[in-house]
Design an enzyme around this catalytic site. Structure first.
Site, PDB file in Angstrom:
ATOM      1  N   LYS A  80       1.995  -3.953   6.446  1.00 31.34           N
ATOM      2  CA  LYS A  80       2.429  -3.955   5.040  1.00 31.34           C
ATOM      3  C   LYS A  80       3.946  -3.737   4.978  1.00 31.34           C
ATOM      4  O   LYS A  80       4.655  -4.390   4.211  1.00 31.34           O
ATOM      5  CB  LYS A  80       1.688  -2.858   4.258  1.00 31.34           C
ATOM      6  CG  LYS A  80       0.200  -3.096   4.127  1.00 31.34           C
ATOM      7  CD  LYS A  80      -0.082  -4.371   3.342  1.00 31.34           C
ATOM      8  CE  LYS A  80      -1.547  -4.698   3.260  1.00 31.34           C
ATOM      9  NZ  LYS A  80      -1.821  -6.031   2.711  1.00 31.34           N
ATOM     10  N   SER A  83       0.831  -1.202   0.000  1.00 30.99           N
ATOM     11  CA  SER A  83       0.000   0.000   0.000  1.00 30.99           C
ATOM     12  C   SER A  83       0.862   1.248   0.000  1.00 30.99           C
ATOM     13  O   SER A  83       1.963   1.253   0.578  1.00 30.99           O
ATOM     14  CB  SER A  83      -0.871  -0.017   1.260  1.00 30.99           C
ATOM     15  OG  SER A  83      -1.448   1.246   1.480  1.00 30.99           O
ATOM     16  N   TYR A 103      -1.935  -1.093  10.710  1.00 28.40           N
ATOM     17  CA  TYR A 103      -2.192  -1.668   9.385  1.00 28.40           C
ATOM     18  C   TYR A 103      -1.010  -1.393   8.457  1.00 28.40           C
ATOM     19  O   TYR A 103      -0.486  -2.291   7.793  1.00 28.40           O
ATOM     20  CB  TYR A 103      -3.486  -1.078   8.785  1.00 28.40           C
ATOM     21  CG  TYR A 103      -3.606  -1.332   7.304  1.00 28.40           C
ATOM     22  CD1 TYR A 103      -3.877  -2.606   6.818  1.00 28.40           C
ATOM     23  CD2 TYR A 103      -3.402  -0.306   6.372  1.00 28.40           C
ATOM     24  CE1 TYR A 103      -3.948  -2.844   5.451  1.00 28.40           C
ATOM     25  CE2 TYR A 103      -3.475  -0.538   5.007  1.00 28.40           C
ATOM     26  CZ  TYR A 103      -3.745  -1.809   4.550  1.00 28.40           C
ATOM     27  OH  TYR A 103      -3.807  -2.044   3.206  1.00 28.40           O
TER      28      TYR A 103
HETATM   29  P1  NAD Z   1     -10.896  -7.154   0.826  1.00 32.39           P
HETATM   30  O1  NAD Z   1     -11.164  -7.108   2.280  1.00 32.39           O
HETATM   31  O2  NAD Z   1     -12.059  -7.021  -0.107  1.00 32.39           O
HETATM   32  O3  NAD Z   1     -10.082  -8.466   0.435  1.00 32.39           O
HETATM   33  C1  NAD Z   1      -9.233  -9.125   1.332  1.00 32.39           C
HETATM   34  C2  NAD Z   1      -9.707 -10.555   1.410  1.00 32.39           C
HETATM   35  O4  NAD Z   1      -8.850 -11.309   2.264  1.00 32.39           O
HETATM   36  C3  NAD Z   1     -11.131 -10.699   1.946  1.00 32.39           C
HETATM   37  O5  NAD Z   1     -11.870 -11.433   1.014  1.00 32.39           O
HETATM   38  C4  NAD Z   1     -10.954 -11.450   3.277  1.00 32.39           C
HETATM   39  O6  NAD Z   1     -12.058 -12.287   3.542  1.00 32.39           O
HETATM   40  C5  NAD Z   1      -9.660 -12.205   3.034  1.00 32.39           C
HETATM   41  N1  NAD Z   1      -8.859 -12.539   4.211  1.00 32.39           N
HETATM   42  C6  NAD Z   1      -8.427 -11.730   5.204  1.00 32.39           C
HETATM   43  N2  NAD Z   1      -7.639 -12.406   6.053  1.00 32.39           N
HETATM   44  C7  NAD Z   1      -7.561 -13.689   5.588  1.00 32.39           C
HETATM   45  C8  NAD Z   1      -6.899 -14.861   6.018  1.00 32.39           C
HETATM   46  N3  NAD Z   1      -6.162 -14.874   7.132  1.00 32.39           N
HETATM   47  N4  NAD Z   1      -7.052 -15.990   5.298  1.00 32.39           N
HETATM   48  C9  NAD Z   1      -7.808 -16.005   4.180  1.00 32.39           C
HETATM   49  N5  NAD Z   1      -8.459 -14.924   3.714  1.00 32.39           N
HETATM   50  C10 NAD Z   1      -8.335 -13.781   4.420  1.00 32.39           C
HETATM   51  O7  NAD Z   1      -9.813  -6.014   0.512  1.00 32.39           O
HETATM   52  P2  NAD Z   1      -9.243  -5.483  -0.862  1.00 32.39           P
HETATM   53  O8  NAD Z   1      -9.592  -4.043  -0.956  1.00 32.39           O
HETATM   54  O9  NAD Z   1      -9.594  -6.404  -1.956  1.00 32.39           O
HETATM   55  O10 NAD Z   1      -7.686  -5.542  -0.539  1.00 32.39           O
HETATM   56  C11 NAD Z   1      -6.857  -6.630  -0.942  1.00 32.39           C
HETATM   57  C12 NAD Z   1      -5.469  -6.386  -0.404  1.00 32.39           C
HETATM   58  O11 NAD Z   1      -4.983  -5.137  -0.891  1.00 32.39           O
HETATM   59  C13 NAD Z   1      -5.380  -6.308   1.116  1.00 32.39           C
HETATM   60  O12 NAD Z   1      -4.198  -6.939   1.538  1.00 32.39           O
HETATM   61  C14 NAD Z   1      -5.326  -4.819   1.378  1.00 32.39           C
HETATM   62  O13 NAD Z   1      -4.653  -4.537   2.584  1.00 32.39           O
HETATM   63  C15 NAD Z   1      -4.538  -4.325   0.180  1.00 32.39           C
HETATM   64  N6  NAD Z   1      -4.773  -2.909  -0.149  1.00 32.39           N
HETATM   65  C16 NAD Z   1      -6.048  -2.474  -0.366  1.00 32.39           C
HETATM   66  C17 NAD Z   1      -6.271  -1.114  -0.631  1.00 32.39           C
HETATM   67  C18 NAD Z   1      -7.669  -0.584  -0.829  1.00 32.39           C
HETATM   68  O14 NAD Z   1      -7.850   0.638  -0.759  1.00 32.39           O
HETATM   69  N7  NAD Z   1      -8.674  -1.416  -1.105  1.00 32.39           N
HETATM   70  C19 NAD Z   1      -5.195  -0.213  -0.701  1.00 32.39           C
HETATM   71  C20 NAD Z   1      -3.902  -0.718  -0.506  1.00 32.39           C
HETATM   72  C21 NAD Z   1      -3.699  -2.074  -0.233  1.00 32.39           C
HETATM   73  N1  UFG Z   2     -12.860  11.387   2.845  1.00 36.22           N
HETATM   74  C1  UFG Z   2     -13.883  12.283   3.159  1.00 36.22           C
HETATM   75  N2  UFG Z   2     -15.060  11.772   3.635  1.00 36.22           N
HETATM   76  C2  UFG Z   2     -15.276  10.431   3.794  1.00 36.22           C
HETATM   77  C3  UFG Z   2     -14.219   9.530   3.469  1.00 36.22           C
HETATM   78  C4  UFG Z   2     -13.027  10.056   3.006  1.00 36.22           C
HETATM   79  O1  UFG Z   2     -13.731  13.501   3.028  1.00 36.22           O
HETATM   80  O2  UFG Z   2     -16.365  10.047   4.250  1.00 36.22           O
HETATM   81  C5  UFG Z   2     -11.582  11.923   2.293  1.00 36.22           C
HETATM   82  C6  UFG Z   2     -10.372  11.616   3.160  1.00 36.22           C
HETATM   83  O3  UFG Z   2     -10.199  12.609   4.145  1.00 36.22           O
HETATM   84  C7  UFG Z   2      -9.252  11.584   2.095  1.00 36.22           C
HETATM   85  C8  UFG Z   2      -9.970  11.061   0.836  1.00 36.22           C
HETATM   86  O4  UFG Z   2     -11.357  11.299   1.067  1.00 36.22           O
HETATM   87  O5  UFG Z   2      -8.819  12.903   1.832  1.00 36.22           O
HETATM   88  C9  UFG Z   2      -9.735   9.576   0.590  1.00 36.22           C
HETATM   89  O6  UFG Z   2     -10.069   8.842   1.770  1.00 36.22           O
HETATM   90  P1  UFG Z   2     -10.233   7.239   1.758  1.00 36.22           P
HETATM   91  O7  UFG Z   2     -10.665   6.853   3.131  1.00 36.22           O
HETATM   92  O8  UFG Z   2     -11.094   6.825   0.625  1.00 36.22           O
HETATM   93  O9  UFG Z   2      -8.767   6.720   1.423  1.00 36.22           O
HETATM   94  P2  UFG Z   2      -7.380   6.999   2.182  1.00 36.22           P
HETATM   95  O10 UFG Z   2      -6.495   7.694   1.200  1.00 36.22           O
HETATM   96  O11 UFG Z   2      -7.573   7.608   3.494  1.00 36.22           O
HETATM   97  O12 UFG Z   2      -6.866   5.504   2.450  1.00 36.22           O
HETATM   98  C10 UFG Z   2      -6.695   4.548   1.410  1.00 36.22           C
HETATM   99  C11 UFG Z   2      -6.931   3.137   1.940  1.00 36.22           C
HETATM  100  C12 UFG Z   2      -5.866   2.773   2.965  1.00 36.22           C
HETATM  101  C13 UFG Z   2      -4.508   2.971   2.373  1.00 36.22           C
HETATM  102  C14 UFG Z   2      -4.362   4.379   1.846  1.00 36.22           C
HETATM  103  C15 UFG Z   2      -3.033   4.578   1.160  1.00 36.22           C
HETATM  104  O13 UFG Z   2      -8.199   3.076   2.561  1.00 36.22           O
HETATM  105  O14 UFG Z   2      -5.994   1.407   3.271  1.00 36.22           O
HETATM  106  O15 UFG Z   2      -5.407   4.654   0.890  1.00 36.22           O
HETATM  107  O16 UFG Z   2      -2.901   3.642   0.147  1.00 36.22           O
HETATM  108  F1  UFG Z   2      -3.586   2.765   3.357  1.00 36.22           F
END
Ligand code: NAD
Ligand code: UFG
Length: 338
Positions: free
Chosen positions: A152, A124, A148
Site C-alpha cells: 500500500k 490503508s 501487505y
Molecule cells: P476483497 O478481497 O473482498 O476485495 C478485493 C478484490 O480484488 C477481490 O474481489 C479479489 O478477487 C480481487 N483481486 C485481487 N487481486 C486481483 C487482481 N490482480 N486482478 C483482479 N482482481 C483482483 O477485499 P476488500 O476488503 O473489499 O478490500 C478492497 C481493497 O481495500 C483492497 O485493496 C484492500 O487491501 C483494501 N483495504 C481493505 C481493508 C479491510 O479491512 N477490508 C482495510 C484497508 C484497505
Molecule cells: N482481534 C481479536 N480476536 C480476533 C480478531 C481480532 O481480539 O479473533 C482484535 C485484534 O487484536 C485487534 C482488533 O480485534 O485489536 C481488530 O483486529 P482486526 O483483525 O479485525 O483488524 P486489524 O486492525 O488488525 O487490521 C485491519 C485490517 C488490515 C489493515 C488494518 C489497518 O485487517 O488489513 O486494519 O487498517 F491493515
C-alpha cells in the site's frame, strides 16, 4: 460518470458499486474472483435495478485491462483489487508485491491511452506504522511493519510520482480504518474464505455457532479495558466516502490523501458487548495472549475528509453490529460459491 471498479466483486467494491449506481453513475467491475463471488454483483443489480457488469480478468494483465478500457471507456477508476491478508503477506511476500504493485502500475499505464485521468486508490491505515500519536492525520510520517502494508505504501508512492510526472492526472488515496458491517438489506456483505482473521466476521461466526468462542488477543494493552482499540467504520459509510472521493477527483488534479474513519476508537470488548446488545445474543470469549504484530490503538482524525470531501461517517456501532449479523444470519454460507 462511468467508473471501472477493479476488485469490484469484493467486499468494499460491491458496496461501493451499489452506492455509485444509486447515485446515478455507471459501473463496470474487473475482478479475477480470487477472493470474491459473481453473486455479489448479481445481488447489487437486483438491489438497484441497474446493470453492474463483471469482467472476469486480472488487473496485472495489461491486455485484459486494455480490453476492458476498449469496451467500456471508463471516465474514472476505483482501484480495490489487491490481496489483503497481513499474515499471508509475511509468508508469501512476492505474491503480494507482484499482485498489488503490478495491478497499480498496469492501470497507470493503460489509463492515459484512453484519456482516463481519475483514479481513487484503496490504501490503508496500516501505512501509518507504529508509535504514532492518535488520532492519525494524513500528514503524519508513514512506515509499515509487513509486506501487505508496504504494497500500500509503495502504491501510494508510485501514484504520487506518476501524478507528479503528468499534471493532468487526479489521484485520491483513501486510507481506510476498519470496515465492518454490511448493506442494510443483508443481501451483500463480507464473505471471508475459511476461518476469519478479522474481529467482526469472527464474532458473527461465533454468534451463528460455526465457531465455538472468540479469542480476545490480549487484555494488557495501555487502553481503557486493556484490549486493542480500533476505528471501526460501517462499510456503507466507507462506500459513500468513495462516491465523494470520485466526484472530488473528477474536479481536481494532483494527489490528495484522505483518512476514511469515524474518529472514535472502540475496544475489542466494546465490540463484543455492542454486538450482544444490538442483537440480543451472547458471545462467549476467552482472553488469550496478544497477536504478534498488533498495535494497542489506531484511530483516524477524519477532519480532512469532512472539510474537503464533505463526507463523514453517519452510522453508529449499533448499526454496524446489527447489519453484520443480519448479513451473516441470512447467508450462513456467504455467497456459497467461493
Ligand atoms: P476483497 O478481497 O473482498 O476485495 C478485493 C478484490 O480484488 C477481490 O474481489 C479479489 O478477487 C480481487 N483481486 C485481487 N487481486 C486481483 C487482481 N490482480 N486482478 C483482479 N482482481 C483482483 O477485499 P476488500 O476488503 O473489499 O478490500 C478492497 C481493497 O481495500 C483492497 O485493496 C484492500 O487491501 C483494501 N483495504 C481493505 C481493508 C479491510 O479491512 N477490508 C482495510 C484497508 C484497505
Ligand atoms: N482481534 C481479536 N480476536 C480476533 C480478531 C481480532 O481480539 O479473533 C482484535 C485484534 O487484536 C485487534 C482488533 O480485534 O485489536 C481488530 O483486529 P482486526 O483483525 O479485525 O483488524 P486489524 O486492525 O488488525 O487490521 C485491519 C485490517 C488490515 C489493515 C488494518 C489497518 O485487517 O488489513 O486494519 O487498517 F491493515
Amino acid at each position: 460518470m462511468r467508473v471501472l471498479l477493479t476488485g469490484g466483486a469484493g467486499y468494499i467494491g460491491s458496496h461501493t458499486a451499489l452506492c455509485l449506481l444509486n447515485a446515478g453513475h455507471e459501473v463496470v467491475a474487473l475482478d479475477n474472483l480470487y477472493n470474491a463471488s459473481p453473486e455479489a454483483l448479481r445481488r447489487v443489480e437486483a438491489l438497484t435495478g441497474k446493470k453492474a457488469p463483471l469482467v472476469v480478468g486480472d488487473c496485472t494483465d495489461e491486455a485484459a485491462v486494455t480490453a476492458v478500457f476498449e469496451q467500456y471507456r471508463p471516465d474514472a477508476v476505483i482501484h480495490f483489487a489487491g490481496l489483503k491478508a497481513v499474515g499471508e503477506s509475511v509468508a508469501k511476500p512476492l505474491d503480494y508485491y507482484q499482485n498489488n504493485l503490478d495491478a497499480t502500475m498496469t492501470l497507470c499505464r493503460v489509463m492515459p491511452r484512453f484519456g482516463c485521468r481519475v483514479l481513487v486508490f484503496s490504501s490503508s491505515a496500516t501505512v501509518y506504522g507504529t508509535n504514532q500519536e492518535m488520532p492519525l492525520r494524513e500528514d503524519f510520517p508513514t512506515g509499515c511493519t509487513n509486506p501487505y502494508g508496504w504494497t500500500k505504501w509503495i502504491s501510494e508512492r508510485i501514484l504520487t510520482d506518476v501524478a507528479a510526472a503528468d499534471s493532468t492526472r487526479s489521484f485520491v488515496l483513501l486510507r481506510y480504518f476498519n470496515p465492518i458491517g454490511a448493506h442494510e438489506s443483508g443481501r451483500i456483505g463480507e464473505d471471508p474464505a475459511g476461518i476469519p482473521n478479522n474481529l467482526m466476521p469472527y464474532i458473527c461466526q461465533v454468534a451463528s455457532g460455526k465457531l465455538d468462542h472468540l479469542r480476545v488477543f490480549g487484555n494488557d494493552y495501555p487502553t481503557r479495558d486493556g484490549t486493542g482499540e480500533r476505528d471501526y467504520i460501517h462499510v456503507m459509510d466507507l462506500a459513500e466516502g468513495h462516491l465523494a472521493a470520485i466526484e472530488y477527483a473528477a474536479e481536481h488534479t494532483g494527489v490528495e490523501i484522505f483518512n476514511l474513519g469515524t474518529g472514535t476508537p472502540y475496544s475489542v470488548l466494546d465490540i463484543v458487548h455492542s454486538f450482544e446488545k444490538a442483537n440480543n445474543l451472547t458471545i462467549p470469549y476467552e482472553i488469550t495472549p496478544r497477536r504478534p504484530g498488533d498495535i494497542a490503538v489506531c484511530y483516524a482524525d477524519p477532519a480532512k475528509a469532512r472539510e474537503k470531501l464533505h463526507w463523514q461517517a453517519k452510522r453508529d456501532m449499533t448499526a454496524m453490529c446489527r447489519d453484520a449479523w443480519n448479513w451473516q444470519k441470512q447467508n450462513p454460507q456467504g455467497f456459497g460459491d467461493k
